[in-house]
Design a protein around this motif. Sequence first.
Motif, PDB file in Angstrom:
ATOM      1  N   HIS A 112       0.801  -1.215   0.000  1.00  0.00           N
ATOM      2  CA  HIS A 112       0.000   0.000   0.000  1.00  0.00           C
ATOM      3  C   HIS A 112       0.836   1.269   0.000  1.00  0.00           C
ATOM      4  CE1 HIS A 112      -3.576  -2.419   1.682  1.00  0.00           C
ATOM      5  NE2 HIS A 112      -3.682  -2.274   0.389  1.00  0.00           N
ATOM      6  N   ARG A 113       2.091   1.116   0.406  1.00  0.00           N
ATOM      7  CA  ARG A 113       2.982   2.282   0.411  1.00  0.00           C
ATOM      8  C   ARG A 113       2.369   3.469   1.138  1.00  0.00           C
ATOM      9  NH1 ARG A 113       7.314  -0.159   0.483  1.00  0.00           N
ATOM     10  NH2 ARG A 113       8.270  -0.867  -1.435  1.00  0.00           N
ATOM     11  N   GLY A 114       1.828   3.197   2.308  1.00  0.00           N
ATOM     12  CA  GLY A 114       1.510   4.286   3.222  1.00  0.00           C
ATOM     13  C   GLY A 114       2.813   4.859   3.731  1.00  0.00           C
ATOM     14  N   PRO A 115       2.777   5.623   4.820  1.00  0.00           N
ATOM     15  CA  PRO A 115       4.029   6.186   5.335  1.00  0.00           C
ATOM     16  C   PRO A 115       4.966   5.081   5.804  1.00  0.00           C
ATOM     17  CG  PRO A 115       2.236   6.506   6.910  1.00  0.00           C
ATOM     18  CD  PRO A 115       1.615   5.977   5.653  1.00  0.00           C
ATOM     19  N   ALA A 116       6.252   5.325   5.647  1.00  0.00           N
ATOM     20  CA  ALA A 116       7.250   4.465   6.277  1.00  0.00           C
ATOM     21  C   ALA A 116       7.403   4.887   7.736  1.00  0.00           C
ATOM     22  CB  ALA A 116       8.584   4.601   5.549  1.00  0.00           C
ATOM     23  N   VAL A 117       7.939   3.991   8.542  1.00  0.00           N
ATOM     24  CA  VAL A 117       8.177   4.343   9.939  1.00  0.00           C
ATOM     25  C   VAL A 117       9.035   5.603  10.019  1.00  0.00           C
ATOM     26  CG1 VAL A 117       9.159   3.575  12.132  1.00  0.00           C
ATOM     27  CG2 VAL A 117       7.983   1.919  10.639  1.00  0.00           C
ATOM     28  N   GLN A 118      10.068   5.655   9.183  1.00  0.00           N
ATOM     29  CA  GLN A 118      10.990   6.800   9.240  1.00  0.00           C
ATOM     30  C   GLN A 118      10.333   8.108   8.804  1.00  0.00           C
ATOM     31  OE1 GLN A 118      11.725   3.847   7.805  1.00  0.00           O
ATOM     32  NE2 GLN A 118      13.611   3.059   8.702  1.00  0.00           N
ATOM     33  N   ASP A 119       9.241   8.019   8.054  1.00  0.00           N
ATOM     34  CA  ASP A 119       8.520   9.243   7.683  1.00  0.00           C
ATOM     35  C   ASP A 119       7.828   9.868   8.886  1.00  0.00           C
ATOM     36  OD1 ASP A 119       9.165   8.929   4.981  1.00  0.00           O
ATOM     37  OD2 ASP A 119       7.372   7.713   4.585  1.00  0.00           O
ATOM     38  N   ARG A 120       7.670   9.065   9.953  1.00  0.00           N
ATOM     39  CA  ARG A 120       6.912   9.528  11.103  1.00  0.00           C
ATOM     40  C   ARG A 120       7.775   9.744  12.347  1.00  0.00           C
ATOM     41  NH1 ARG A 120       3.909  12.205  10.662  1.00  0.00           N
ATOM     42  NH2 ARG A 120       2.549  11.648  12.385  1.00  0.00           N
ATOM     43  N   TYR A 121       9.104   9.649  12.201  1.00  0.00           N
ATOM     44  CA  TYR A 121       9.971  10.036  13.322  1.00  0.00           C
ATOM     45  C   TYR A 121       9.823  11.541  13.547  1.00  0.00           C
ATOM     46  CZ  TYR A 121      12.783   5.644  13.248  1.00  0.00           C
ATOM     47  OH  TYR A 121      13.236   4.350  13.327  1.00  0.00           O
TER      48      TYR A 121
END
Lengths: 176, 176
Positions: A11-20
Motif C-alpha cells: 500500500h505504500r503508506g508512510p514508512a516508519v521513518q517518515d513519522r519520526y
Amino acid sequence: MPMEPDAGPAHRGPAVQDRYPDDFAWCYGCGRHNPAGLHLKTYPDGDETVTVFEPRPEHMAVPGFVYGGLIASLIDCHSMATASLALYRRDGHRLGDPEPVPRCVTASLKVDYLRPTPLGVPLTVRGRVVELGQRKAVVESELYAGETLCARGQVVAVLAPPAMTPGPAGAERRPG
Amino acid sequence: MPMEPDAGPAHRGPAVQDRYPDDFAWCYGCGRHNPAGLHLKTYPDGDETVTVFEPRPEHMAVPGFVYGGLIASLIDCHSMATASLALYRRDGHRLGDPEPVPRCVTASLKVDYLRPTPLGVPLTVRGRVVELGQRKAVVESELYAGETLCARGQVVAVLAPPAMTPGPAGAERRPG
C-alpha cells in the motif's frame, strides 16, 4: 474500502521513518532530512516489517559483493524502525496517526554473515520483534538477496536517551 | 637506525589495507582502490592495532552524534585488518614484506553501543586478537572518542572464501 495505512508495503503508506520526530530524522542510514544519506524506508507488513534497498556500486566488499558495514547499517536502521513501531503500537497508535513515532537507538547489534551478499540486486530486510519491554525491544532481522538468506541480525533497541535529544545546542550542531 | 615498518602508527609505515592484494582492495570501508569509500587505515601498534577516523558531518544518527552503522563499519573493517595482520604474522611475515596480506571477511559482528558517540572529533579504534585459528581469528575492538570508550566490538574473521575471489568474471564487475 479505504486504504489501510498500516497494512503493508504494497500500500505504500508512510514508512516508519517518515513519522519520526523532525529532530530525530537526520540519520545517515534512514533520516528523511539527511540529504547525503541512504534514506532507508521501513514499512509494516502484518506482524513483520520490510525494507528494500539496492546498494550503490561503490558499496562493495570486493567486486560483486556488498560490504559488511552496509549490511550492518541496513539491519541496524531497519531493526530500530521495527522496535519503534512496536512501541508505538503498544501505546495504542497505528502508523499514520498524527503523533510521531518514538525514536529508538541501538544498544547492541549482532550480525551473522551467512554467505556473501551479491551486489547489483535489491536487498530485502525483514524484521520482527521477539521481546518487548517498557522502553526497549529485541528485534530479529533477516537480509535476503532475492530468495537467498544472506545475513541475520539480532538487535537490542532502546528509546533514545535524553542526552541524545536535540535541544538548542543540538540544533546548532545540525548541518547547514 | 632504520625505521621499523611494523613498529606502530607513529612511524606511519604501510597500513594493513595498503598491503591487501589488488583484487581485495575495493572495500567501501577500507579499500584503497574505492574512490568513493572511507579509506580506513589500520596500523600495527605493538600487540594491538589502531585506526583513526573522523566521521563526516553527514554521518550522524541525530545532530551531534555518530550513526550506529558507521561505528559498525569502523569496527568491522578494523577488526578484519587486525585478523589479517595476525594471520600474516603467524605465517612469519611482517608488514612491509613483499607478499600481500591475506584478506579476511566477516563471519559475525557484535557491537555494544555503550554511550552516544560524539560527532566532530576523530574516533580511535583499537583492536587485539583474542583467538587465532588456522583460517580464522576472533578480534575485540574498542572505539574511543578522545579518552571515552563509546563502543566495543567482537568480530569473527575468516579468510575470504574462494567464491569471493575475483576471477575474470570478478574483474568485469569492477566499477569503471
